[in-house]
Every structure is written in C-alpha cells, then in structure tokens.
Design a protein around this motif. Structure first.
Motif, PDB file in Angstrom:
ATOM      1  N   ASP A 171      -0.195  -9.647 -15.145  1.00 39.22           N
ATOM      2  CA  ASP A 171       0.966  -8.800 -15.562  1.00 39.22           C
ATOM      3  C   ASP A 171       0.864  -7.487 -14.908  1.00 39.22           C
ATOM      4  N   ALA A 172      -0.428  -6.820 -15.211  1.00 40.82           N
ATOM      5  CA  ALA A 172      -0.555  -5.631 -14.686  1.00 40.82           C
ATOM      6  C   ALA A 172      -0.692  -5.288 -13.382  1.00 40.82           C
ATOM      7  N   ALA A 173      -1.179  -6.498 -12.578  1.00 39.85           N
ATOM      8  CA  ALA A 173      -1.020  -6.563 -11.074  1.00 39.85           C
ATOM      9  C   ALA A 173       0.138  -6.409 -10.380  1.00 39.85           C
ATOM     10  N   SER A 174       1.205  -7.403 -11.160  1.00 36.61           N
ATOM     11  CA  SER A 174       2.558  -7.351 -10.418  1.00 36.61           C
ATOM     12  C   SER A 174       3.210  -6.204 -10.854  1.00 36.61           C
ATOM     13  N   GLN A 175       2.973  -5.415 -12.003  1.00 40.05           N
ATOM     14  CA  GLN A 175       3.776  -4.346 -12.383  1.00 40.05           C
ATOM     15  C   GLN A 175       3.148  -3.271 -11.475  1.00 40.05           C
ATOM     16  N   THR A 176       1.905  -3.233 -11.142  1.00 44.15           N
ATOM     17  CA  THR A 176       1.355  -2.193 -10.259  1.00 44.15           C
ATOM     18  C   THR A 176       1.990  -2.110  -8.952  1.00 44.15           C
ATOM     19  N   VAL A 177       2.375  -3.375  -8.217  1.00 50.61           N
ATOM     20  CA  VAL A 177       2.918  -3.107  -7.212  1.00 50.61           C
ATOM     21  C   VAL A 177       4.498  -2.559  -6.999  1.00 50.61           C
ATOM     22  N   THR A 229      -3.707 -19.069  -0.631  1.00 50.20           N
ATOM     23  CA  THR A 229      -5.272 -18.651   0.000  1.00 50.20           C
ATOM     24  C   THR A 229      -4.846 -17.036   0.475  1.00 50.20           C
ATOM     25  N   ARG A 230      -3.602 -16.413   0.019  1.00 45.17           N
ATOM     26  CA  ARG A 230      -3.673 -15.062   0.205  1.00 45.17           C
ATOM     27  C   ARG A 230      -3.080 -14.372  -1.020  1.00 45.17           C
ATOM     28  N   ALA A 231      -3.380 -13.294  -1.510  1.00 48.59           N
ATOM     29  CA  ALA A 231      -2.812 -12.562  -2.700  1.00 48.59           C
ATOM     30  C   ALA A 231      -3.166 -11.166  -2.560  1.00 48.59           C
ATOM     31  N   ILE A 232      -2.359 -10.161  -3.100  1.00 45.29           N
ATOM     32  CA  ILE A 232      -2.452  -8.809  -3.278  1.00 45.29           C
ATOM     33  C   ILE A 232      -3.687  -8.783  -4.320  1.00 45.29           C
ATOM     34  N   GLY A 233      -4.582  -7.907  -3.666  1.00 49.50           N
ATOM     35  CA  GLY A 233      -5.805  -7.621  -4.492  1.00 49.50           C
ATOM     36  C   GLY A 233      -6.884  -8.559  -4.527  1.00 49.50           C
ATOM     37  N   ALA A 234      -6.678  -9.643  -3.789  1.00 45.97           N
ATOM     38  CA  ALA A 234      -7.775 -10.756  -3.554  1.00 45.97           C
ATOM     39  C   ALA A 234      -8.791 -10.393  -2.987  1.00 45.97           C
ATOM     40  N   ASP A 235      -8.481  -9.657  -1.601  1.00 47.46           N
ATOM     41  CA  ASP A 235      -9.581  -9.343  -0.532  1.00 47.46           C
ATOM     42  C   ASP A 235      -9.295  -7.778  -0.314  1.00 47.46           C
ATOM     43  N   GLU A 236     -10.608  -7.131   0.280  1.00 47.22           N
ATOM     44  CA  GLU A 236     -10.376  -5.797   0.683  1.00 47.22           C
ATOM     45  C   GLU A 236      -9.126  -5.430   1.594  1.00 47.22           C
ATOM     46  N   PHE A 237      -8.832  -6.375   2.614  1.00 47.89           N
ATOM     47  CA  PHE A 237      -7.798  -6.221   3.212  1.00 47.89           C
ATOM     48  C   PHE A 237      -6.696  -7.382   3.117  1.00 47.89           C
ATOM     49  N   VAL A 238      -5.517  -7.008   3.179  1.00 45.62           N
ATOM     50  CA  VAL A 238      -4.508  -8.043   2.989  1.00 45.62           C
ATOM     51  C   VAL A 238      -3.592  -8.142   4.359  1.00 45.62           C
ATOM     52  N   ASP A 239      -3.276  -9.552   4.560  1.00 46.05           N
ATOM     53  CA  ASP A 239      -2.566  -9.684   5.681  1.00 46.05           C
ATOM     54  C   ASP A 239      -1.160 -10.242   5.289  1.00 46.05           C
ATOM     55  N   ALA A 240      -0.141  -9.478   5.469  1.00 47.07           N
ATOM     56  CA  ALA A 240       1.196  -9.645   5.185  1.00 47.07           C
ATOM     57  C   ALA A 240       1.936 -10.459   6.332  1.00 47.07           C
ATOM     58  N   ASP A 241       2.527 -11.673   6.040  1.00 48.80           N
ATOM     59  CA  ASP A 241       3.507 -12.205   7.092  1.00 48.80           C
ATOM     60  C   ASP A 241       4.789 -11.251   7.217  1.00 48.80           C
ATOM     61  N   VAL A 242       5.400 -10.931   8.196  1.00 47.38           N
ATOM     62  CA  VAL A 242       6.690 -10.211   8.489  1.00 47.38           C
ATOM     63  C   VAL A 242       7.468 -10.695   9.233  1.00 47.38           C
ATOM     64  N   TRP A 243       8.838 -10.754   8.963  1.00 47.12           N
ATOM     65  CA  TRP A 243       9.932 -11.090   9.836  1.00 47.12           C
ATOM     66  C   TRP A 243      10.960 -10.098  10.065  1.00 47.12           C
ATOM     67  N   ILE A 303       2.303  -1.985   1.102  1.00 43.32           N
ATOM     68  CA  ILE A 303       1.715  -3.252   0.868  1.00 43.32           C
ATOM     69  C   ILE A 303       0.210  -3.186   0.653  1.00 43.32           C
ATOM     70  N   HIS A 304      -0.370  -2.440   1.699  1.00 40.54           N
ATOM     71  CA  HIS A 304      -1.689  -2.001   1.880  1.00 40.54           C
ATOM     72  C   HIS A 304      -2.137  -1.130   0.580  1.00 40.54           C
ATOM     73  N   SER A 305      -1.448  -0.236   0.375  1.00 43.98           N
ATOM     74  CA  SER A 305      -1.649   0.606  -0.974  1.00 43.98           C
ATOM     75  C   SER A 305      -1.703  -0.174  -2.225  1.00 43.98           C
ATOM     76  N   SER A 306      -0.554  -1.117  -2.293  1.00 42.57           N
ATOM     77  CA  SER A 306      -0.533  -2.032  -3.486  1.00 42.57           C
ATOM     78  C   SER A 306      -1.763  -2.912  -3.394  1.00 42.57           C
ATOM     79  N   ASN A 307      -2.437  -3.370  -2.618  1.00 42.58           N
ATOM     80  CA  ASN A 307      -3.744  -4.083  -2.404  1.00 42.58           C
ATOM     81  C   ASN A 307      -4.837  -3.116  -2.994  1.00 42.58           C
ATOM     82  N   ASP A 308      -4.926  -1.982  -2.460  1.00 46.10           N
ATOM     83  CA  ASP A 308      -5.781  -1.281  -3.019  1.00 46.10           C
ATOM     84  C   ASP A 308      -5.830  -0.799  -4.669  1.00 46.10           C
ATOM     85  N   ALA A 309      -4.642  -0.733  -5.091  1.00 45.57           N
ATOM     86  CA  ALA A 309      -4.308  -0.418  -6.494  1.00 45.57           C
ATOM     87  C   ALA A 309      -4.575  -1.582  -7.350  1.00 45.57           C
TER      88      ALA A 309
END
Length: 259
Positions: free
Chosen positions: A55-61, A177-191, A84-90
């Motif tokens: 819950d803290a993770a989603s609120q942090t975003v 296989t991907r999540a905010i906070g799971a890895d040092e760098f996050v790769d988001a799909d964008v359209w 998105i990248h700052s959210s990953n770090d936070a």
C-alpha cells in the motif's frame, strides 16, 4: 469519485470527464491499490500483493507524480517518464538492503496523461504501463485492451506455449515480470494517441480483470453514454465483487472531447 475539467490545448479546450472507484474486495484485509485522477494524469497503481509495504508503494507513486506534474496543464512525455523513473527510485527506497523476494516493495502502474509531444507532433494522450494493471479503450461498442501485461503468462501466450483463454486460470497467472520498485531501472511501455476527437479509457487493477471478462465489462459499459463516470466505475467494481472480489478492485474511467 466523479469529476470534470478542461485542459487548454493551444486555441482549443480538451473537455475531460472522469470517475474512479476502489474497494478492498471480499478476501483481502488491506487495500494496496491506489489511484490518481487529477488532470492531466490518471492512473491505477496496484501494490504487489503479499509484498511488504504494497500500500505504501502505490501511495508513493501518487506522491511522486503529484510533485512532478502541474494540475490541469498538459504535461510532456519526458516529464511523465521522469515521474515513472522517480517513482521507481522512491519505491525502492521503501525496502532495505536486506530485503529480497516478497519482502521487496513494489507496485504496478497503468495510466494515461495529456501531453504536448512537441513541434510537429502536438497534443496526445500518452498511455504508460508497468506490470499487469490494464488500460482499455472504449468506443461506445467495443472494449479493446491497449496495454500489454508484463506477466509470466503473457510471455507464455506470446511464445505460443499456452492460449490466451487459458492464461487467467494458469497457476502462475499472478507472477508479474515488471514492477515499479522491483529493479534498479524500470522499463515502461508507452503509446501515444492524438487528443483529437473523443477518447474513452478504462484503467483498472487486475482485481477487475480476474473477475470480469471483456464481455462482462462491455455489458456494464454498453448503454451508459452520458452517465456520470463515477457511478459507472462503482458499477464495474460492484460487478467484480459480486463475482467473488478475491483481490482489491480499482477502476478509473476517463473520457475526453476536444472542442
């Protein structure tokens, strides 16, 4: 919740209606879902179930995006990606160096934002996704999935190992296989979709799609033109609860028209 606003895009106004609803469900004790419905940004973040501080993770975003984005003004693709990248770090900051596996904080992220993509490109809806929360488009008759799940079963479907119809019942259907906070760098799909005309987006956590098929969601949406989107979001959540509500359920609906 239910809302309406206008975003000035050059010489025209983008009229935006939106609604959102979230429920802990009938099994979970904590709602780890969060959502932001504040123009120009709309998203759902689903804290990783069974993980520490979901819950803290989603609120942090939400906090990071709120700090990065100016309300009721078009953003830019660069600012959204930076958020998105700052959210990953936070979110990574919520976990200690000793945490591993299910002790690592994380969250999915799926949403849309109004952006100015620059000269010669113009104003667009920018959709972005990390994880298995989803973005659908709705044209008044058909619901189409825009995002692609970052999940083990989706990779199996793409590899031809299982059929799409079997994915929802597969034993590893909850493995992302991907999540905010799971890895040092996050790769988001964008359209990017031009903001012209009318657009309607349905953004949701997997608590909705685990319970309702596209056909069932379409049934709820059909025939509700002009209805306030908050009530419609409530109805979708209620339908998921009626089918079992095994997870937290969150829905954000966004409709835009360019004058």
């Amino acid at each position: 919740m239910n809302g309406e606003t206008a975003i000035t895009l050059g010489s025209a106004d983008l009229r935006v209606r939106f609604g959102a609803s979230s429920d802990v469900g009938r099994v979970r004790k904590v709602n780890e879902d969060s959502f932001l419905a504040q123009a120009p940004v709309f998203f759902v973040a689903d804290g990783m179930g069974g993980h520490a501080h979901g819950d803290a993770a989603s609120q942090t975003v939400i906090r990071v995006f709120t700090d990065h984005i100016e309300e009721n003004l078009p953003s830019t693709p660069e600012r959204i990606l930076d958020a998105i990248h700052s959210s990953n770090d936070a979110v990574r900051g919520l976990s200690s160096d000793e945490d591993f596996g299910t002790a690592i904080s994380g969250t999915t992220l799926a949403g849309v934002a109004v952006v100015d993509a620059g000269d010669g490109i113009g104003f667009h809806w920018m959709a972005y996704n990390v994880g298995d929360s989803r973005i659908y488009t709705w044209d008044g008759a058909a619901l189409a999935q825009l995002s692609v799940d970052h999940s083990a079963v989706q990779e199996m479907v793409e590899a031809g190992l299982i059929k799409a119809a079997d994915a929802e019942k597969h034993p590893v259907r909850n493995v992302i296989t991907r999540a905010i906070g799971a890895d040092e760098f996050v790769d988001a799909d964008v359209w990017l979709q031009p903001a012209t005309g009318t657009h309607t987006f349905l953004i949701c956590s997997d608590g909705l799609t685990k319970e309702l098929s596209v056909r069932e969601m379409t049934t709820v949406l059909t025939g509700h033109a002009g209805r306030d989107l908050g009530s419609l979001a409530d109805e979708l959540v209620a339908a998921a609860l009626a089918k079992g509500g095994r997870d937290n359920v969150t829905v954000v609906l966004v409709e835009s028209t360019l004058d």
